[in-house]
Motif scaffolding. Structure first.
Motif, mmCIF file in Angstrom:
data_model
loop_
_atom_site.group_PDB
_atom_site.id
_atom_site.type_symbol
_atom_site.label_atom_id
_atom_site.label_comp_id
_atom_site.label_asym_id
_atom_site.label_seq_id
_atom_site.Cartn_x
_atom_site.Cartn_y
_atom_site.Cartn_z
ATOM 1 N N THR A 65 0.849 -1.196 0.000
ATOM 2 C CA THR A 65 0.000 0.000 0.000
ATOM 3 C C THR A 65 0.885 1.245 0.000
ATOM 4 N N ASP A 66 0.278 2.375 -0.181
ATOM 5 C CA ASP A 66 0.960 3.653 -0.284
ATOM 6 C C ASP A 66 1.721 3.989 1.003
ATOM 7 N N PRO A 67 3.018 4.283 0.905
ATOM 8 C CA PRO A 67 3.781 4.630 2.115
ATOM 9 C C PRO A 67 3.362 5.972 2.717
ATOM 10 N N GLU A 68 2.636 6.774 1.947
ATOM 11 C CA GLU A 68 2.138 8.040 2.484
ATOM 12 C C GLU A 68 1.045 7.798 3.519
ATOM 13 N N GLY A 69 0.335 6.672 3.387
ATOM 14 C CA GLY A 69 -0.743 6.376 4.327
ATOM 15 C C GLY A 69 -1.758 7.500 4.353
ATOM 16 N N ARG A 70 -2.235 7.780 5.532
ATOM 17 C CA ARG A 70 -3.183 8.891 5.687
ATOM 18 C C ARG A 70 -2.856 9.619 6.986
ATOM 19 N N VAL A 71 -3.034 10.911 6.947
ATOM 20 C CA VAL A 71 -2.783 11.735 8.125
ATOM 21 C C VAL A 71 -4.088 11.832 8.911
ATOM 22 N N VAL A 72 -3.999 11.500 10.205
ATOM 23 C CA VAL A 72 -5.188 11.537 11.065
ATOM 24 C C VAL A 72 -4.892 12.375 12.299
ATOM 25 N N SER A 73 -5.919 12.946 12.820
ATOM 26 C CA SER A 73 -5.790 13.769 14.020
ATOM 27 C C SER A 73 -5.782 12.875 15.257
ATOM 28 N N ASP A 74 -4.724 12.999 16.047
ATOM 29 C CA ASP A 74 -4.607 12.267 17.306
ATOM 30 C C ASP A 74 -3.723 13.084 18.248
ATOM 31 N N PRO A 75 -4.263 14.204 18.732
ATOM 32 C CA PRO A 75 -3.440 15.124 19.527
ATOM 33 C C PRO A 75 -2.917 14.524 20.835
ATOM 34 N N ASP A 83 0.568 20.059 14.935
ATOM 35 C CA ASP A 83 -0.856 20.215 14.634
ATOM 36 C C ASP A 83 -1.713 19.103 15.248
ATOM 37 N N GLY A 84 -1.082 18.142 15.941
ATOM 38 C CA GLY A 84 -1.821 17.043 16.566
ATOM 39 C C GLY A 84 -2.110 15.886 15.628
ATOM 40 N N ASN A 85 -1.345 15.786 14.534
ATOM 41 C CA ASN A 85 -1.578 14.732 13.543
ATOM 42 C C ASN A 85 -0.513 13.639 13.610
ATOM 43 N N VAL A 86 -0.915 12.434 13.225
ATOM 44 C CA VAL A 86 -0.012 11.293 13.058
ATOM 45 C C VAL A 86 -0.304 10.664 11.700
ATOM 46 N N ARG A 87 0.624 9.817 11.241
ATOM 47 C CA ARG A 87 0.429 9.122 9.965
ATOM 48 C C ARG A 87 0.005 7.687 10.257
ATOM 49 N N ALA A 88 -1.102 7.269 9.655
ATOM 50 C CA ALA A 88 -1.643 5.917 9.822
ATOM 51 C C ALA A 88 -1.569 5.183 8.479
ATOM 52 N N PRO A 89 -1.575 3.853 8.508
ATOM 53 C CA PRO A 89 -1.500 3.107 7.247
ATOM 54 C C PRO A 89 -2.802 3.162 6.448
ATOM 55 N N GLU A 90 -2.668 2.983 5.133
ATOM 56 C CA GLU A 90 -3.839 2.828 4.247
ATOM 57 C C GLU A 90 -4.257 1.366 4.336
#
Length: 130
Positions: A65-75, A83-90
Motif C-alpha cells: 500500500t501507499d507509504p504516504e498512508g493517511r494523516v489523522v488527528s490524534d493530539p 498540529d496534533g496529527n499522526v500518519r496511519a496506514p492505508e
C-alpha cells in the motif's frame, strides 16, 4: 495431466495461501500502527500471483500500500506533530478480515484437494495389490 499433478497443483496453492495468510496476519497486527507525520506509514502487503507453467500458481512479488498512508488527528499521541496529527496506514481492518476469510477458505480447499488426491492414489495402489 500426470498422476501426481493434482498434488503438485494443490501444493502450490497451499504455499500461496500460506504466504497470503502470513501477510494478512502482519497487516492486521499493524492496522492501528501510527508514526510521526515525517515518517512513512506501515505498508500492508498482498501477494501478486500468476498461473505457473504446467499448472498451479506462483507468487511473483508483493504489492504494498501507499507509504504516504493517511494523516489523522490524534493530539493525545506522543507521536503527534505540532498540529496534533499522526500518519496511519492505508489499511483497514474490515478489508483485511474479509481477505482473511477468503485466504482461509482457499487454504482449506487446497487441503481438501490434497486429501482427496491422496485417497485416490491410495485406492489405486490397493487395486493394484489385489
Amino acid at each position: 495431466m500426470g498422476a501426481f499433478d493434482a498434488l503438485r497443483i494443490a501444493s502450490s496453492s497451499l504455499g500461496m495461501h500460506q504466504t497470503w495468510l502470513d501477510a494478512l496476519a502482519s497487516n492486521i497486527a499493524n492496522v492501528n500502527t501510527v508514526v510521526r507525520t515525517d515518517e512513512t506509514a506501515f505498508q500492508a502487503q498482498s501477494p501478486i500471483v500468476r498461473a505457473a507453467a504446467g499448472g498451479g500458481v506462483e507468487i511473483v512479488g508483493m504489492a504494498l500500500t501507499d507509504p504516504e498512508g493517511r494523516v489523522v488527528s490524534d493530539p493525545d499521541s506522543p507521536l503527534a506533530d505540532a498540529d496534533g496529527n499522526v500518519r496511519a496506514p492505508e489499511n483497514d481492518l474490515a478489508t483485511q478480515l474479509t481477505q482473511l476469510v477468503m485466504a482461509q477458505r482457499g487454504f482449506q480447499a487446497s487441503v481438501q484437494v490434497t486429501k482427496d488426491a491422496q485417497d485416490t492414489y491410495r485406492s489405486a495402489l490397493e487395486i493394484g495389490r489385489r
